[in-house]
Design a protein around this motif. Structure first.
Motif: not given
Length: 173
Positions: A1, A22, A40, A172
């Motif tokens: 997250m 994330k 990331y 996601d």
């Protein structure tokens, strides 16, 4: 997250169609345009100054963008590709620039439009890279003038990252 963090009275602003992956931290006085991707484990920390990322730009994995207490905002233009593991500190990156992987851009440096900073380069404090130049090395020096094909590739790179980010959204990412 991802972590979107308020600093004092400042909350980051994130534009429509932007991917925040994330492990990313976006802190304080940060404004991100439309269709940007921040990949990331990158950190954008706008605490003692502000950070702006223009439309269609991409900040690749593990990049750190910070500011300086004395007049040191960081501004990144539109359609900019910032390679993996870069450090941008209190500098200005204009539109349509490619910053190669592992490069460092120091305080008050300016990279003008349609330019390339080769992978692993160090742009020292206050240096100005003129529009249409390719710089390389540690410290970086003018290597040559940019080729028209390379300018086109900068635009293609940014467009490819916009498309890639759309594939990650809803996955996601």
């Amino acid at each position: 997250m991802a972590s979107i963090v308020r600093y004092e009275k400042f909350s980051p602003k994130i534009g429509e169609g932007t991917l925040i992956s994330k492990g990313v931290y976006i802190i304080g006085k940060v404004e991100i345009g439309k269709n940007v991707s921040v990949w990331y484990n990158s950190v954008l920390r706008g605490d003692v100054g502000s950070i702006y990322i223009g439309d269609g730009s991409n900040v690749q994995d593990g990049t750190i963008i910070h500011v300086d207490r004395v007049g040191g905002d960081t501004k990144v233009g539109s359609m900019v590709t910032i390679g993996h593991g870069c450090i941008l500190h209190a500098c200005t990156i204009c539109d349509r620039v490619l910053i190669g992987m592992g490069s460092i851009i120091m305080n008050n440096a300016t990279i003008e439009s349609n330019s390339i900073i080769a992978a692993g380069s160090l742009i020292t404090e206050g240096k100005i890279v003129k529009s249409g130049e390719v710089w390389a090395g540690r410290p970086a020096k003018l290597l040559r003038k940019i080729l028209q094909e390379e300018i086109e590739n900068i635009n293609i790179s940014a467009a490819n990252y916009i498309e890639l980010s759309k594939q990650y959204m809803g996955n996601d990412g």
